[in-house]
Design an enzyme around this catalytic site. Sequence first.
Site, PDB file in Angstrom:
ATOM      1  CG  ASP A   6      61.453  31.945  64.340  1.00  0.00           C
ATOM      2  OD1 ASP A   6      62.496  32.567  64.061  1.00  0.00           O
ATOM      3  OD2 ASP A   6      61.076  30.921  63.730  1.00  0.00           O
ATOM      4  CG  ASP A 105      66.818  30.398  62.339  1.00  0.00           C
ATOM      5  OD1 ASP A 105      68.059  30.561  62.443  1.00  0.00           O
ATOM      6  OD2 ASP A 105      66.254  30.285  61.236  1.00  0.00           O
TER       7      ASP A 105
END
Length: 248
Positions: A6, A105
């Site tokens: 991420d 995300d």
Amino acid sequence: MILLGDIGNTDIKISLYSNYKKLILKKRINPLLLNFNKLNFHFSFLKKYLKSIDKILFCSVVPNKFIKIKKYFEQISNKKCYELKKIKIEKLIKIKVKKNQVGSDRLANAISVLETDKNFIIIDFGTATTFDIVINKNYIGGVIAPGVKLSLDNLTNKASLIPKINLKKIKNVIGKNTSSAIYSGFYLGYNGLIDNIIKLIIKQTRKKFIIVLTGGLSHLFKNSINGKVKLDKDLTINGLLKASDLIK
């Protein structure tokens, strides 16, 4: 093995799972420079696993960082490195907005909570405070508000007499000094913002929701928000893990 990442504005979260989806390791790094040598240093902990990695999947809200990381991993692992929005996530979730208008995300968070006939509001306390709405496996849109920490840092950086503080819960709304007044304004102020946005989402959709919190300061608000609330600090990575099944 499955390598997941991420890439955010402030740091990069890395997780490595077995092909049976058992967590092997996770790490958070904050590389200031992204040249090959720096990446080699920051990701040295992965070297012994490289030959066993079958899939590499990232979500990223910083395209230039992802391009460098993608090139790096493809070079050292000889495996294709994917970004979430470049795979067919529509097989998992129906996206009712333009995909290029939603951070990957946030889509990873939405994929993470997918359950038939259940509705979710996901609140992510990152650089921005984002609200994403999932209704019966449909991502229908969201809300973006200023991030708590970003706003707090901006205030203390711009006002010389206001001290730097770490936000904490507070009950008394009237502060007796500068620090307690800041705690009150930010903690209770953001709590009011969150409750009001949830209220307006419910009013507009006429649905009931499970509220899921994730991100840095999410733990502070878990017990102060109206409604059924869950806390999951690994929500984004869990969404990537689900989506990794799409990579063959």
